[in-house]
Write a protein that holds these residues in place. Structure first.
Motif, PDB file in Angstrom:
ATOM      1  N   SER A 295       0.855  -1.189   0.000  1.00  0.00           N
ATOM      2  CA  SER A 295       0.000   0.000   0.000  1.00  0.00           C
ATOM      3  C   SER A 295       0.883   1.228   0.000  1.00  0.00           C
ATOM      4  N   TYR A 296       0.323   2.303  -0.506  1.00  0.00           N
ATOM      5  CA  TYR A 296       1.012   3.594  -0.458  1.00  0.00           C
ATOM      6  C   TYR A 296       0.187   4.550   0.395  1.00  0.00           C
ATOM      7  N   GLY A 297       0.851   5.491   1.027  1.00  0.00           N
ATOM      8  CA  GLY A 297       0.152   6.498   1.818  1.00  0.00           C
ATOM      9  C   GLY A 297      -0.387   5.908   3.110  1.00  0.00           C
TER      10      GLY A 297
ATOM     11  N   ARG B 218      -4.615   6.171   1.995  1.00  0.00           N
ATOM     12  CA  ARG B 218      -3.973   4.894   1.775  1.00  0.00           C
ATOM     13  C   ARG B 218      -4.496   4.260   0.489  1.00  0.00           C
ATOM     14  N   LYS B 219      -3.548   3.814  -0.340  1.00  0.00           N
ATOM     15  CA  LYS B 219      -3.943   3.140  -1.577  1.00  0.00           C
ATOM     16  C   LYS B 219      -3.377   1.724  -1.555  1.00  0.00           C
ATOM     17  N   GLU B 220      -4.264   0.759  -1.563  1.00  0.00           N
ATOM     18  CA  GLU B 220      -3.854  -0.639  -1.521  1.00  0.00           C
ATOM     19  C   GLU B 220      -3.691  -1.120  -2.970  1.00  0.00           C
ATOM     20  N   VAL B 221      -2.469  -1.491  -3.333  1.00  0.00           N
ATOM     21  CA  VAL B 221      -2.199  -1.870  -4.727  1.00  0.00           C
ATOM     22  C   VAL B 221      -2.058  -3.388  -4.887  1.00  0.00           C
ATOM     23  N   VAL B 222      -1.429  -4.039  -3.912  1.00  0.00           N
ATOM     24  CA  VAL B 222      -1.242  -5.492  -3.953  1.00  0.00           C
ATOM     25  C   VAL B 222      -1.812  -6.069  -2.663  1.00  0.00           C
TER      26      VAL B 222
ATOM     27  N   SER C 237      -4.500  -3.129 -17.202  1.00  0.00           N
ATOM     28  CA  SER C 237      -3.587  -2.025 -16.988  1.00  0.00           C
ATOM     29  C   SER C 237      -3.997  -1.279 -15.713  1.00  0.00           C
ATOM     30  N   GLY C 238      -3.007  -0.906 -14.895  1.00  0.00           N
ATOM     31  CA  GLY C 238      -3.286  -0.242 -13.624  1.00  0.00           C
ATOM     32  C   GLY C 238      -3.570  -1.172 -12.464  1.00  0.00           C
ATOM     33  N   CYS C 239      -3.417  -2.512 -12.670  1.00  0.00           N
ATOM     34  CA  CYS C 239      -3.783  -3.440 -11.585  1.00  0.00           C
ATOM     35  C   CYS C 239      -2.683  -3.561 -10.533  1.00  0.00           C
ATOM     36  N   GLY C 240      -1.454  -3.210 -10.889  1.00  0.00           N
ATOM     37  CA  GLY C 240      -0.375  -3.286  -9.899  1.00  0.00           C
ATOM     38  C   GLY C 240       0.819  -4.114 -10.349  1.00  0.00           C
ATOM     39  N   LYS C 241       0.937  -4.372 -11.652  1.00  0.00           N
ATOM     40  CA  LYS C 241       2.022  -5.217 -12.146  1.00  0.00           C
ATOM     41  C   LYS C 241       3.383  -4.548 -11.962  1.00  0.00           C
ATOM     42  N   SER C 242       3.490  -3.272 -12.342  1.00  0.00           N
ATOM     43  CA  SER C 242       4.784  -2.597 -12.203  1.00  0.00           C
ATOM     44  C   SER C 242       5.150  -2.414 -10.729  1.00  0.00           C
ATOM     45  N   THR C 243       4.128  -2.289  -9.906  1.00  0.00           N
ATOM     46  CA  THR C 243       4.379  -2.204  -8.459  1.00  0.00           C
ATOM     47  C   THR C 243       5.021  -3.507  -7.991  1.00  0.00           C
ATOM     48  N   LEU C 244       4.481  -4.644  -8.432  1.00  0.00           N
ATOM     49  CA  LEU C 244       5.084  -5.936  -8.082  1.00  0.00           C
ATOM     50  C   LEU C 244       6.523  -6.013  -8.576  1.00  0.00           C
ATOM     51  N   ILE C 245       6.757  -5.502  -9.779  1.00  0.00           N
ATOM     52  CA  ILE C 245       8.120  -5.540 -10.323  1.00  0.00           C
ATOM     53  C   ILE C 245       9.082  -4.714  -9.474  1.00  0.00           C
ATOM     54  N   ARG C 246       8.628  -3.564  -9.006  1.00  0.00           N
ATOM     55  CA  ARG C 246       9.511  -2.759  -8.142  1.00  0.00           C
ATOM     56  C   ARG C 246       9.844  -3.503  -6.848  1.00  0.00           C
ATOM     57  N   LEU C 247       8.897  -4.322  -6.378  1.00  0.00           N
ATOM     58  CA  LEU C 247       9.156  -5.137  -5.189  1.00  0.00           C
ATOM     59  C   LEU C 247      10.147  -6.260  -5.505  1.00  0.00           C
TER      60      LEU C 247
ATOM     61  N   ASN D  21      -7.873  -7.415 -10.737  1.00  0.00           N
ATOM     62  CA  ASN D  21      -7.825  -5.967 -10.620  1.00  0.00           C
ATOM     63  C   ASN D  21      -7.116  -5.527  -9.356  1.00  0.00           C
ATOM     64  N   ILE D  22      -6.917  -4.231  -9.298  1.00  0.00           N
ATOM     65  CA  ILE D  22      -6.310  -3.634  -8.111  1.00  0.00           C
ATOM     66  C   ILE D  22      -7.264  -3.748  -6.907  1.00  0.00           C
ATOM     67  N   PRO D  23      -6.857  -4.081  -5.693  1.00  0.00           N
ATOM     68  CA  PRO D  23      -5.529  -4.549  -5.291  1.00  0.00           C
ATOM     69  C   PRO D  23      -5.272  -5.938  -5.854  1.00  0.00           C
TER      70      PRO D  23
HETATM   71  N1  LIG Z   1       4.152   5.520  -5.266  1.00  0.00           N
HETATM   72  C1  LIG Z   1       2.833   5.364  -5.423  1.00  0.00           C
HETATM   73  N2  LIG Z   1       1.968   6.071  -4.666  1.00  0.00           N
HETATM   74  C2  LIG Z   1       0.631   5.925  -4.814  1.00  0.00           C
HETATM   75  N3  LIG Z   1       0.054   5.110  -5.707  1.00  0.00           N
HETATM   76  C3  LIG Z   1       0.860   4.391  -6.495  1.00  0.00           C
HETATM   77  C4  LIG Z   1       2.276   4.475  -6.394  1.00  0.00           C
HETATM   78  N4  LIG Z   1       2.807   3.628  -7.320  1.00  0.00           N
HETATM   79  C5  LIG Z   1       1.759   3.069  -7.958  1.00  0.00           C
HETATM   80  N5  LIG Z   1       0.602   3.515  -7.459  1.00  0.00           N
HETATM   81  C6  LIG Z   1      -0.743   3.134  -7.915  1.00  0.00           C
HETATM   82  O1  LIG Z   1      -0.794   1.746  -8.086  1.00  0.00           O
HETATM   83  C7  LIG Z   1      -1.669   1.406  -9.142  1.00  0.00           C
HETATM   84  C8  LIG Z   1      -1.058   0.349  -9.993  1.00  0.00           C
HETATM   85  O2  LIG Z   1       0.015   0.892 -10.728  1.00  0.00           O
HETATM   86  P1  LIG Z   1       1.026  -0.017 -11.562  1.00  0.00           P
HETATM   87  O3  LIG Z   1       1.707  -0.971 -10.654  1.00  0.00           O
HETATM   88  O4  LIG Z   1       1.874   0.898 -12.343  1.00  0.00           O
HETATM   89  O5  LIG Z   1       0.022  -0.818 -12.521  1.00  0.00           O
HETATM   90  P2  LIG Z   1       0.302  -1.608 -13.878  1.00  0.00           P
HETATM   91  O6  LIG Z   1       1.766  -1.751 -14.063  1.00  0.00           O
HETATM   92  O7  LIG Z   1      -0.396  -2.914 -13.688  1.00  0.00           O
HETATM   93  O8  LIG Z   1      -0.340  -0.828 -14.973  1.00  0.00           O
HETATM   94  C9  LIG Z   1      -1.991   2.711  -9.874  1.00  0.00           C
HETATM   95  O9  LIG Z   1      -3.314   3.048  -9.569  1.00  0.00           O
HETATM   96  C10 LIG Z   1      -1.035   3.710  -9.295  1.00  0.00           C
HETATM   97  O10 LIG Z   1      -1.673   4.954  -9.179  1.00  0.00           O
END
Ligand SMILES: Nc1ncnc2c1ncn2[C@@H]1O[C@H](COP(=O)(O)OP(=O)(O)O)[C@@H](O)[C@H]1O
Ligand SMILES: [Mg+2]
Length: 290
Positions: free
Chosen positions: A24-26, A31-35, A54-64, A222-224
């Motif tokens: 989650s962020y924030g 608070r935004k729950e992404v995964v 798109s926007g489900c959280g894939k790149s977020t997982l990659i950063r992890l 979808n997200i989360p």
């Molecule tokens: N640092 C962050 N702070 C707040 N929200 C974030 C942050 N990074 C990603 N998100 C949110 O996480 C969601 C998923 O983003 P992302 O992982 O890029 O998705 P995908 O790669 O599947 O398209 C988006 O809604 C984005 O706004």
């Protein structure tokens, strides 16, 4: 001769385990729950493809996975060891170009080994092999701006693969290329993989790309986000694009995957997501061979 390069090429493929990961962020109201409670394996010496809206959280997982960020809960391990931060064992290839514009194709490809002082006879041979494999032998002295978009992507693949990471991670690497160039990239990339089966983790939103490339397909919610389904893509290799189009098993997997993705898109459509609306529209126009 420096032995480290030789050793590097003998380094084994790795395996990543993601266990009950939350991100989650924030905080509080922001608070935004992404995964959420996400678990999966990136198996050794296999090509695992992750597909999700798109926007489900894939790149977020990659950063992890890369270790750029830490999970809020749960564990990520590489061969049993927790991932503590970025390391050359896990190499990420992003959609954005990473080529240095002031270096030739050849120098770009050799950048990693040179930076580590690991240029050996084997590395130079590998550079030649990769140049040939990605069809850039004639373009070795050209600079990135002198290459087409597809050629740049191929140079980047070679530039990443020369490092032989334990796990190679690719985040929508062919996004933005035109359809024909993209299909050509699939063939170059899968041939590289088939030649030397290392652990690859490939993220995409393109179902045809996913099925053509994957040994295993993770379909995300979808997200989360979390894994909705895992499909084994038991289609023989080497694969050719023409075979896949005619392959009944490929079409069956595609139907299965699309119906799950469609369900996820409908959920977020009802929450008013533009990306999901686009997906539903595209999906309803699709005809799948049966
Ligand atoms: N640092 C962050 N702070 C707040 N929200 C974030 C942050 N990074 C990603 N998100 C949110 O996480 C969601 C998923 O983003 P992302 O992982 O890029 O998705 P995908 O790669 O599947 O398209 C988006 O809604 C984005 O706004
Ligand atoms: Mg992304």
């Amino acid at each position: 001769m420096d032995e480290s390069g030789v050793v590097r090429q003998k380094i084994e493929a790795g395996e990543i385990a993601v266990e009950n990961v939350d991100k989650s962020y924030g905080s509080h109201h922001f608070r935004k729950e992404v995964v959420r409670n996400c678990s999966f394996k990136i198996e050794r010496a296999k090509l695992t493809v992750m597909i999700g809206p798109s926007g489900c959280g894939k790149s977020t997982l990659i950063r992890l996975l890369a270790g750029f960020e830490k999970p809020s809960a749960g564990a990520i391990t590489l061969d049993g060891h927790p991932i503590a931060g970025p390391d050359r064992d896990r190499l990420v290839l992003f959609q954005e170009s990473a080529l240095f514009p002031w270096m030739t194709t050849y120098d770009n490809i050799l950048y990693g080994p040179r930076a580590r002082g690991e240029v050996t006879k084997e590395t130079l041979e590998l550079a030649e092999f990769l140049l040939a494999k990605v069809g850039l032998k004639e373009f070795r002295k050209k600079y990135p701006t002198q290459l087409s978009g597809g050629m740049q992507r191929r140079a980047e693949l070679a530039r990443a693969m020369i490092n032989n990471p334990r796990v190679m991670i690719l985040d929508e690497p062919f996004r933005g290329l035109d359809a024909m160039t993209k299909e050509l990239m699939w063939e170059y990339y899968s041939a590289l993989y088939e030649e030397n089966r290392r652990t690859n983790f490939f993220v995409t939103t393109d179902i045809d790309e996913a099925i053509f490339l994957a040994d295993r397909l993770l379909i995300m919610s979808n997200i989360p986000t979390q894994v909705r389904a895992t499909l084994e893509v038991d289609i023989p290799r080497p694969r050719k694009l023409a075979d896949i189009v005619e392959n009944d098993r490929a079409n069956e997997i595609k139907m299965q995957a699309l119906s799950i993705l469609h369900e996820e898109a409908m959920k977020s459509f009802s929450r008013g997501s533009k990306a999901a609306a686009d997906f539903v529209e595209a999906y309803s126009k699709r005809s799948v061979k049966t």
